[in-house]
Write a protein that holds these residues in place. Structure first.
Motif, PDB file in Angstrom:
ATOM      1  N   ALA A 115       0.674  -1.093  -0.029  1.00 51.62           N
ATOM      2  CA  ALA A 115       0.096  -0.058  -0.034  1.00 51.62           C
ATOM      3  C   ALA A 115       0.859   1.228   0.211  1.00 51.62           C
ATOM      4  O   ALA A 115       0.419   2.358  -0.174  1.00 51.62           O
TER       5      ALA A 115
ATOM      6  N   GLY B 222       3.317   4.141  -1.010  1.00 52.50           N
ATOM      7  CA  GLY B 222       3.776   4.870  -2.207  1.00 52.50           C
ATOM      8  C   GLY B 222       4.302   6.119  -2.249  1.00 52.50           C
ATOM      9  O   GLY B 222       4.684   6.624  -1.005  1.00 52.50           O
TER      10      GLY B 222
ATOM     11  N   GLY C 273       6.609  -0.681  -2.511  1.00 51.90           N
ATOM     12  CA  GLY C 273       5.159   0.179  -2.472  1.00 51.90           C
ATOM     13  C   GLY C 273       5.044   0.851  -3.755  1.00 51.90           C
ATOM     14  O   GLY C 273       3.777   1.153  -4.530  1.00 51.90           O
ATOM     15  N   SER C 274       6.222   1.841  -4.176  1.00 53.30           N
ATOM     16  CA  SER C 274       5.788   2.697  -5.128  1.00 53.30           C
ATOM     17  C   SER C 274       5.831   1.769  -6.653  1.00 53.30           C
ATOM     18  O   SER C 274       5.261   2.522  -7.576  1.00 53.30           O
TER      19      SER C 274
ATOM     20  N   ASN D  82       1.981   0.624  -6.945  1.00 54.30           N
ATOM     21  CA  ASN D  82       1.241   1.526  -7.096  1.00 54.30           C
ATOM     22  C   ASN D  82       1.251   2.353  -8.393  1.00 54.30           C
ATOM     23  O   ASN D  82       0.660   3.061  -8.910  1.00 54.30           O
TER      24      ASN D  82
ATOM     25  N   GLU E 164       3.637   4.444  -9.478  1.00 55.59           N
ATOM     26  CA  GLU E 164       4.524   5.583  -9.410  1.00 55.59           C
ATOM     27  C   GLU E 164       5.877   5.527  -9.942  1.00 55.59           C
ATOM     28  O   GLU E 164       6.137   6.584 -10.793  1.00 55.59           O
TER      29      GLU E 164
ATOM     30  N   SER F  55       7.007  -4.562 -10.957  1.00 55.68           N
ATOM     31  CA  SER F  55       5.615  -4.874 -10.689  1.00 55.68           C
ATOM     32  C   SER F  55       5.500  -5.988 -12.101  1.00 55.68           C
ATOM     33  O   SER F  55       5.871  -5.380 -13.315  1.00 55.68           O
TER      34      SER F  55
END
Length: 344
Positions: free
Chosen positions: A22, A24, A84-85, A88, A90, A232
């Protein structure tokens, strides 16, 4: 035996992995990427002297431009923001970082893959400020400075102790922080020993510290892959060509650094990246460059082998960081690295 060393529970680690999904960074990049005709790659790295120097060197030598990449890497001190980044959207890729935390994140359901090897041999050595401590075997019953229990500094020290025949349960691990924090604690003699980056070796005497026999990570635990790259699954599907070109730029960097003509450029890049100057600073740069020549710590083929990932997962399981080892195909996709090599 190793299970007794850490207070990290499986529940805590998996909760951390979920939180990382979660996490970011508040970075708006879509419009900028369009302006750069799809050539902007959003790179994120853990803050560190070497990653900053590498970026400066890649700019100076035109390695980004060679593969038509536009980038300005983001550096974070909080390692949880790396994954996290990426998840998501970013950021696109983290090409160089420790990655032991990737496995429990995947186990929890994170759609992320390891895509390249980086600095696979450790550039750390164990040092002490206490003259009576001369070798790794002298550390039984002593206090060793590391980072968070279960994280890389702790994990690699456990692996090294085991390789040298020292029972890790006889050692007290103190969570000091980063390797720079550990070095300061060693020099102040608040801990008995700890791992340090190799660029301190030329100035060890001035710092009042010394290397321990058997404490070189690159030769002591060559099985342990220190840094790799990950991204990712969504980014792999949507920006594959961009990722492949990015990996090609890093492969070019690695091959340049182990070549004989890179010394002055590395020294200049390190000066600029770290705002360094003076004879001691340049000695540290030259020492590190010679290390590149002799040890060749980089994954020149960009690959993280199944054997290396099995080794680090085995440590994770023994330390309670993940519940079971995952199949290679579940955590890694080296096809991008293979495509990148074709561009060289």
């Amino acid at each position: 035996m190793i299970d007794t060393l850490t207070a990290i529970s499986r529940r805590r680690v998996l909760a951390t992995a979920a939180g990382m999904m979660a996490a970011g960074l508040p970075l708006a990049r879509t419009a900028q990427a369009q302006q750069d005709n799809g050539n902007r790659v959003n790179i994120i790295c853990a803050a560190g002297n070497l990653t900053a120097t590498f970026d400066e060197l890649m700019n100076q030598q035109g390695f980004y431009n060679k593969f038509k990449l536009v980038t300005k890497p983001v550096y974070v001190s909080d390692g949880s923001k790396l994954l996290g980044s990426l998840l998501n959207g970013e950021m696109d890729i983290c090409p160089l970082a420790g990655f032991a935390n990737i496995f429990p994140a995947v186990q929890r359901g994170a759609k992320v893959k390891l895509v390249n090897g980086g600095v696979v041999l450790g550039q750390q050595t164990v040092v002490s400020g206490k003259p009576e401590i001369k070798s790794i075997k002298d550390l039984a019953g002593k206090t060793i400075g590391v980072g968070s229990l279960g994280a890389q500094l702790h994990q690699t020290m456990v692996a090294l102790l085991l390789k040298k025949g020292v029972d890790p349960s006889t050692v007290t691990f103190a969570n000091i922080g980063s390797s720079a924090d550990v070095l300061r604690a060693v020099a102040a003699k608040t801990v008995d020993a700890g791992p340090s980056q190799i660029d301190v070796i030329p100035n060890a005497e001035k710092l009042g510290i010394h290397q321990l026999e058997g404490g070189d990570m690159w030769s002591g635990i060559p099985e342990y892959p220190f840094q790799g790259g990950f991204t990712s699954e969504q980014t792999i599907g949507g920006k594959r060509d961009l990722l492949v070109r990015t990996l090609a730029a890093y492969a070019t960097l690695f091959r340049y650094l182990v070549g004989p003509d890179s010394q002055e450029a590395f020294r200049a890049a390190r000066r600029k990246a770290l705002s360094g100057s003076g004879e001691d600073f340049d000695q540290a740069s030259d020492f590190q460059w010679r290390f590149f020549q002799t040890v060749k710590p980089f994954a020149l083929d960009l690959v993280l082998s199944p054997e290396r990932l099995a080794y680090i997962q085995d440590l994770n399981v023994k330390l309670g960081v993940q519940s079971e080892a995952l199949p290679y195909e579940k955590v890694a996709d080296m096809s991008l690295a293979q495509e990148a090599l074709k561009l060289l």
